[in-house]
Design an enzyme around this catalytic site. Sequence first.
Site, PDB file in Angstrom:
ATOM      1  N   ARG A  38       0.816  -1.214   0.000  1.00 22.68           N
ATOM      2  CA  ARG A  38       0.000   0.000   0.000  1.00 22.68           C
ATOM      3  C   ARG A  38       0.849   1.263   0.000  1.00 22.68           C
ATOM      4  NH1 ARG A  38      -5.027  -1.735   3.978  1.00 22.68           N
ATOM      5  NH2 ARG A  38      -6.331  -2.528   2.299  1.00 22.68           N
ATOM      6  N   LYS A 199     -19.137 -14.580   4.695  1.00 23.21           N
ATOM      7  CA  LYS A 199     -20.520 -14.173   4.931  1.00 23.21           C
ATOM      8  C   LYS A 199     -21.224 -13.707   3.674  1.00 23.21           C
ATOM      9  CE  LYS A 199     -19.492 -11.700   9.045  1.00 23.21           C
ATOM     10  NZ  LYS A 199     -19.866 -10.398   9.509  1.00 23.21           N
ATOM     11  N   GLY A 354      -9.354  -8.212   1.060  1.00 28.12           N
ATOM     12  CA  GLY A 354      -8.148  -8.451   1.842  1.00 28.12           C
ATOM     13  C   GLY A 354      -7.659  -9.884   1.788  1.00 28.12           C
ATOM     14  N   GLY A 377     -13.544  -3.369   1.103  1.00 30.78           N
ATOM     15  CA  GLY A 377     -14.905  -2.843   1.156  1.00 30.78           C
ATOM     16  C   GLY A 377     -15.174  -1.804   0.071  1.00 30.78           C
TER      17      GLY A 377
HETATM   18  P1  ADP Z   1     -12.085 -11.092   1.562  1.00 34.17           P
HETATM   19  O1  ADP Z   1     -11.247 -10.470   2.662  1.00 34.17           O
HETATM   20  O2  ADP Z   1     -11.263 -11.563   0.406  1.00 34.17           O
HETATM   21  O3  ADP Z   1     -13.231 -10.188   1.155  1.00 34.17           O
HETATM   22  P2  ADP Z   1     -13.700 -12.500   3.507  1.00 34.17           P
HETATM   23  O4  ADP Z   1     -13.137 -11.663   4.588  1.00 34.17           O
HETATM   24  O5  ADP Z   1     -15.113 -12.339   3.131  1.00 34.17           O
HETATM   25  O6  ADP Z   1     -12.776 -12.404   2.193  1.00 34.17           O
HETATM   26  O7  ADP Z   1     -13.552 -14.052   3.941  1.00 34.17           O
HETATM   27  C1  ADP Z   1     -12.331 -14.640   4.223  1.00 34.17           C
HETATM   28  C2  ADP Z   1     -12.442 -15.619   5.348  1.00 34.17           C
HETATM   29  O8  ADP Z   1     -13.421 -16.612   5.052  1.00 34.17           O
HETATM   30  C3  ADP Z   1     -11.150 -16.374   5.564  1.00 34.17           C
HETATM   31  O9  ADP Z   1     -10.685 -16.094   6.869  1.00 34.17           O
HETATM   32  C4  ADP Z   1     -11.526 -17.850   5.437  1.00 34.17           C
HETATM   33  O10 ADP Z   1     -10.947 -18.655   6.412  1.00 34.17           O
HETATM   34  C5  ADP Z   1     -13.017 -17.816   5.661  1.00 34.17           C
HETATM   35  N1  ADP Z   1     -13.664 -18.973   5.048  1.00 34.17           N
HETATM   36  C6  ADP Z   1     -13.813 -19.235   3.752  1.00 34.17           C
HETATM   37  N2  ADP Z   1     -14.425 -20.415   3.576  1.00 34.17           N
HETATM   38  C7  ADP Z   1     -14.661 -20.926   4.802  1.00 34.17           C
HETATM   39  C8  ADP Z   1     -15.281 -22.127   5.288  1.00 34.17           C
HETATM   40  N3  ADP Z   1     -15.765 -23.023   4.446  1.00 34.17           N
HETATM   41  N4  ADP Z   1     -15.372 -22.298   6.619  1.00 34.17           N
HETATM   42  C9  ADP Z   1     -14.881 -21.360   7.459  1.00 34.17           C
HETATM   43  N5  ADP Z   1     -14.284 -20.225   7.070  1.00 34.17           N
HETATM   44  C10 ADP Z   1     -14.172 -20.005   5.766  1.00 34.17           C
HETATM   45 MG    MG Z   2     -11.543 -10.340   4.831  1.00 32.30          MG
END
Ligand code: ADP
Ligand code: MG
Length: 397
Positions: A38, A199, A354, A377
């Site tokens: 960054r 989520k 992230g 976000g």
């Molecule tokens: P990003 O930061 O790329 O937007 P998120 O923060 O939404 O992604 O989600 C990432 C998290 O989701 C990771 O910590 C990962 O461990 C968790 N995750 C993904 N699939 C599963 C699963 N099947 N069970 C539990 N945790 C999960």
């Molecule tokens: Mg995340």
Amino acid sequence: MAFDRARVQDVEVAGRTALVRVDFNVPLAAGEVTDDTRIRAALPTIQLLLDRGAAVILASHLGRPDGNPDPALSLEPVARRLAELLDRPVAFCPEATGEEAVRMADALEPGEVMLLENLRFDPGETANDPAFARALASLADLYVDDAFGAVHRAHASTEGVPGLLPSSGGLLLQEEVERLSAVADDPERPLIVVLGGAKVSDKIGLISRFLEIADEILIGGAMCFPFFRAQGIETGDSLVEEEGISLAADLIASAEAPDTRAELVLPVDIAAGESFDAGAERVELESDSVPEGMLGLDIGEKTAADYAARIGGAGTVFWNGPMGAFELPGFSLGTRIVADAVASTDGLTVVGGGDSVAALVEFGLTDSIDWVSTGGGASLELLEGIPLPGIEALDGG
Ligand code: ADP
Ligand code: MG
């Protein structure tokens, strides 16, 4: 949407002091910056201002100190790293506003750089307090926003200050807007959107929007379980966001409406383990239902191969969110297969978020992606079509 606000390269800056909002929210360990991506991303704007004879005051947040000074979240290590990258001194100001900040700002000459202490040490930052914004604005003659990762926040430094000074967007901010917009505005087809992570509620707006404009939406990660539950499929002990189940049901209904463009694709098989644990053994379940006593922790091999094939034929790919708990050694396979497919497709590829970016870094694939966004976000909200307060507040448009 092209970037439609004032641009830093069009502003007269010689002999003036620029307050530049940057996103230096970087990981630290033992007082050192462990990933300077960054900081590097902000260098072109900083260099442009210095080359054109401006004095540069940089401002950022780091972590969530909740309005209280916290030495562990000081930006001082960032000042040191920035000085190395710029190959020139960077003065560090131990406060964001106050007498010392005013004194140091007044003493700053054209071609000199200083970094203010963590904005979020003051509760006025996230509260968008007008007095805090005025104190920040008083340090400079003009404002430049290059903190794409923070433009979805209406905080003092992102929304308050640009209302008080001539304001423009930095080079990184402009490029983020243009590269991300290219995904949604007249993309090369098919447009394939790959969404994972924990989520569904985080990404509901994005899925709704992409049901209208994408060709395929591939779902992975724990996000698939609310979709399964909405269809009566067993999820065992998997992480299921309860309030996501009705949201998922609504999305399934929209996906089935006759005028919906995109196909919503869910995993056909899941890999599971007995616990969320680095030692958990990977069991390929061969189907989408997860029995009691097991947790779904990754997409299965059939699903990963199918997603990779679809991505291989894409004209444009947007990816956000890992396909499984990729931090656990047995459950990174789905994320790795999808990441490899995104890295090797001929289509235009954009990745935001992230954890997805962390996965790319871990797999050494960032250089094979057309655009890796610095905003999690913010990238999702921009693609969702939500007005971003930090951009709306800039001059022009
Ligand atoms: P990003 O930061 O790329 O937007 P998120 O923060 O939404 O992604 O989600 C990432 C998290 O989701 C990771 O910590 C990962 O461990 C968790 N995750 C993904 N699939 C599963 C699963 N099947 N069970 C539990 N945790 C999960
Ligand atoms: Mg995340």
